[in-house]
Design a protein around this motif. Sequence first.
Motif, PDB file in Angstrom:
ATOM      1  N   PRO A 161       1.559  -8.399   8.151  1.00  0.00           N
ATOM      2  CA  PRO A 161       0.995  -9.712   8.512  1.00  0.00           C
ATOM      3  C   PRO A 161       1.004 -10.020  10.009  1.00  0.00           C
ATOM      4  CG  PRO A 161       2.658  -9.900   6.775  1.00  0.00           C
ATOM      5  CD  PRO A 161       2.765  -8.520   7.312  1.00  0.00           C
TER       6      PRO A 161
ATOM      7  N   ASP B   1       7.817   6.504   9.369  1.00  0.00           N
ATOM      8  CA  ASP B   1       8.299   6.412  10.749  1.00  0.00           C
ATOM      9  C   ASP B   1       9.433   7.420  10.962  1.00  0.00           C
ATOM     10  OD1 ASP B   1       9.401   5.650  13.171  1.00  0.00           O
ATOM     11  OD2 ASP B   1       9.127   3.500  12.792  1.00  0.00           O
TER      12      ASP B   1
ATOM     13  N   TYR C  75       8.896  -6.337   8.806  1.00  0.00           N
ATOM     14  CA  TYR C  75       7.504  -6.490   9.262  1.00  0.00           C
ATOM     15  C   TYR C  75       6.763  -7.528   8.402  1.00  0.00           C
ATOM     16  CZ  TYR C  75       8.234  -1.971  11.644  1.00  0.00           C
ATOM     17  OH  TYR C  75       8.714  -0.951  12.420  1.00  0.00           O
ATOM     18  N   TYR C  76       7.203  -7.671   7.166  1.00  0.00           N
ATOM     19  CA  TYR C  76       6.558  -8.628   6.257  1.00  0.00           C
ATOM     20  C   TYR C  76       7.305  -9.958   6.206  1.00  0.00           C
ATOM     21  CZ  TYR C  76       3.095  -5.294   4.773  1.00  0.00           C
ATOM     22  OH  TYR C  76       2.031  -4.429   4.774  1.00  0.00           O
TER      23      TYR C  76
ATOM     24  N   GLU D 129      16.479   2.589   6.550  1.00  0.00           N
ATOM     25  CA  GLU D 129      15.822   1.806   7.613  1.00  0.00           C
ATOM     26  C   GLU D 129      14.322   1.668   7.373  1.00  0.00           C
ATOM     27  OE1 GLU D 129      18.938   3.016  11.191  1.00  0.00           O
ATOM     28  OE2 GLU D 129      17.063   4.111  10.943  1.00  0.00           O
ATOM     29  N   VAL D 130      13.690   2.718   6.862  1.00  0.00           N
ATOM     30  CA  VAL D 130      12.255   2.623   6.556  1.00  0.00           C
ATOM     31  C   VAL D 130      12.019   1.417   5.646  1.00  0.00           C
ATOM     32  CG1 VAL D 130      10.416   3.668   5.175  1.00  0.00           C
ATOM     33  CG2 VAL D 130      11.569   5.022   6.903  1.00  0.00           C
TER      34      VAL D 130
ATOM     35  N   ASN E 266       2.940   8.667   5.735  1.00  0.00           N
ATOM     36  CA  ASN E 266       3.022   8.149   7.111  1.00  0.00           C
ATOM     37  C   ASN E 266       4.324   7.386   7.313  1.00  0.00           C
ATOM     38  OD1 ASN E 266       2.478   5.861   5.626  1.00  0.00           O
ATOM     39  ND2 ASN E 266       0.994   5.031   7.062  1.00  0.00           N
TER      40      ASN E 266
ATOM     41  N   THR F 297      14.172  -1.310   5.074  1.00  0.00           N
ATOM     42  CA  THR F 297      14.531  -2.624   5.613  1.00  0.00           C
ATOM     43  C   THR F 297      13.605  -3.040   6.766  1.00  0.00           C
ATOM     44  OG1 THR F 297      16.237  -1.553   6.933  1.00  0.00           O
ATOM     45  CG2 THR F 297      16.960  -2.590   4.903  1.00  0.00           C
ATOM     46  N   TYR F 298      13.192  -2.085   7.592  1.00  0.00           N
ATOM     47  CA  TYR F 298      12.257  -2.442   8.674  1.00  0.00           C
ATOM     48  C   TYR F 298      10.916  -2.875   8.094  1.00  0.00           C
ATOM     49  CZ  TYR F 298      15.137  -1.400  12.685  1.00  0.00           C
ATOM     50  OH  TYR F 298      16.126  -1.463  13.637  1.00  0.00           O
ATOM     51  N   HIS F 299      10.476  -2.182   7.056  1.00  0.00           N
ATOM     52  CA  HIS F 299       9.215  -2.579   6.423  1.00  0.00           C
ATOM     53  C   HIS F 299       9.296  -4.028   5.948  1.00  0.00           C
ATOM     54  CE1 HIS F 299       5.476  -2.140   4.126  1.00  0.00           C
ATOM     55  NE2 HIS F 299       6.088  -2.931   3.259  1.00  0.00           N
TER      56      HIS F 299
ATOM     57  N   GLU G  81       1.282   1.216   9.074  1.00  0.00           N
ATOM     58  CA  GLU G  81       2.206   0.298   8.404  1.00  0.00           C
ATOM     59  C   GLU G  81       2.282  -1.023   9.176  1.00  0.00           C
ATOM     60  OE1 GLU G  81       6.286   1.549   8.487  1.00  0.00           O
ATOM     61  OE2 GLU G  81       6.891   0.015   7.054  1.00  0.00           O
TER      62      GLU G  81
ATOM     63  N   ARG H  88       8.739   1.885  -0.257  1.00  0.00           N
ATOM     64  CA  ARG H  88       8.376   1.072   0.904  1.00  0.00           C
ATOM     65  C   ARG H  88       7.291   0.051   0.539  1.00  0.00           C
ATOM     66  NH1 ARG H  88       5.533   3.930   6.009  1.00  0.00           N
ATOM     67  NH2 ARG H  88       3.711   3.648   4.685  1.00  0.00           N
TER      68      ARG H  88
ATOM     69  N   TYR I 259       1.956   6.377  11.275  1.00  0.00           N
ATOM     70  CA  TYR I 259       2.833   5.315  10.768  1.00  0.00           C
ATOM     71  C   TYR I 259       2.540   3.985  11.454  1.00  0.00           C
ATOM     72  CZ  TYR I 259       6.040   7.120  14.439  1.00  0.00           C
ATOM     73  OH  TYR I 259       6.592   7.566  15.612  1.00  0.00           O
TER      74      TYR I 259
ATOM     75  N   VAL J 254       0.836  -1.209   0.000  1.00  0.00           N
ATOM     76  CA  VAL J 254       0.000   0.000   0.000  1.00  0.00           C
ATOM     77  C   VAL J 254       0.868   1.255   0.000  1.00  0.00           C
ATOM     78  CG1 VAL J 254      -1.801   1.305   1.204  1.00  0.00           C
ATOM     79  CG2 VAL J 254      -1.789  -1.189   1.336  1.00  0.00           C
TER      80      VAL J 254
END
Lengths: 250, 254
Positions: B97, A94, A109-110, A101-102, A92, A104-106, B92, A153, B89, A86
């Motif tokens: 998941p 971080d 999270y996946y 980092e935005v 939005n 790699t952190y994203h 996100e 991202r 944020y 998305v």
Amino acid sequence: MMSEPVSALKVEKLRKTYSNGLVALDGVSLEVAAGRFFGLLGPNGAGKTSLINSVVSLARPDSGSVEVFGKDAHREFREARRMIGVSPQEINLDKFLTVEEVLTYHAGYYGVEKKKAKERAEELLERFELVGKRKQRVSTLSGGMKRRVLFARALMHDPKLLFLDEPTAGVDVELRYKLWEYIRELNHAGLTILLTTHYLEEAEELCEEIALINDGQIAAQDTNAGLKERYAAESIEEVYLKVMGRVAGG
Amino acid sequence: MLADRSFRTLLSREVLRFTRIWVQTIVPPLLTSLLYLVVFGVALGTRIQEVNGVPYLEYILPGVALMSLITGSHMNSSWSVFDAKRERYIDEVLISPMSDLQIALAYSLGGTLRGLIMGAGVLVVGIPFVGVTVEHPGLLLLIGVLSSFTFASLGTMVGAMANRVDQISFLTNVVVQPLAFLGGVFYSVEMLPGALRTATLFDPIFYMVDAARYATLETSDLNPYPTLGIVLLLAVLAFTGAWWAMNRGPNLRY
């Protein structure tokens, strides 16, 4: 015998009422074939973002069902959400993280493993001309740069279905054309894209199929050419005005 | 499944956040705690000889460390969640998941770690300064972890429920700070009149301070083991609240 192809997105009779009583989605049904470049158009408050939010479970629909590549968005939320990227309308990012980092952190999270995430980040930083900004905190970037990071991202975890909610709002012409080119390339490579936009020429230029949404209902849906033919219109803008005018006129 | 890569990434993001702004998150609270030891312990301590047979400065050290831990843990998660929500944020994370349970746990454990660092910081400086040996280090660690987790979870819950900044400072200034001051950090409940003594029994921080004092000095108002059970129950309740709030908090999933 060939089995029926699975839709990238299948929304059935989706209804969403907000706590203030506003009916944002009034029984929306929509099917987006895999690999399609799909446009969702409508005025402000028509239900575009509510529809996207209901798919990614930011909004809780009252009733109806959502499937992403055959996975129920509610019951099989992990599988479904992993396939969706998305790029939201509102920026939005971080604020505690740097550009790199935005990304790699994203990916983390996946569930994308570190090495793969680093490679993918490298590729996207280059693609969006962000290499020189990689160590910079996102909060210090200009609006256009933030938009690029937002876009990169959304692609970090290699989604199969990409939601672009007003991706070119507030973006200069040069970046807009670059984004168009890149989105097209991604679509040709097989990515299903659902675009919402206020720029009707953008939808006409990019989308193969378009749905017009108004007052939480799908007012018309067809291929780009099919819509123009059906409404005897020269452009999507004309179709839009005719459909919305008809809706407004009751 | 619970501690998968998604969860670990969010937890490491939480640690990165407070270490990146350490001048704001770690130094000032540590300094405040050391000032408590100096002002209350050294200055007033010369007038108050002993409490329950323990020199005053020694007596207050575990409680001051625990106060620092509680302040650090609840502030960390309440601000982290509230900031993420205010600037959106958090979306996100919400559309990733991860389950709501994983999200609530990652934010709460991030706060727990910050609290433990704050508490340990006070002990590392305070122990040589005061000159005590910790009697039951394992028990002290356990009390520290449970207390930190309880207040970090409370912070997660309030961060997820809050719509305005002042609701976050309400938690710190109107709920946590008074409870910490009235939780027997600076005195024994034995020194209080009957009604206040009974009121103290409703202060969750009292149980934590009392158990921490037992673990450090082997002196306490209550038997430490049933107290440990109460602290465990508080931790479970607070985390259940955090999990519920992550799922139902206003403006999260609407």
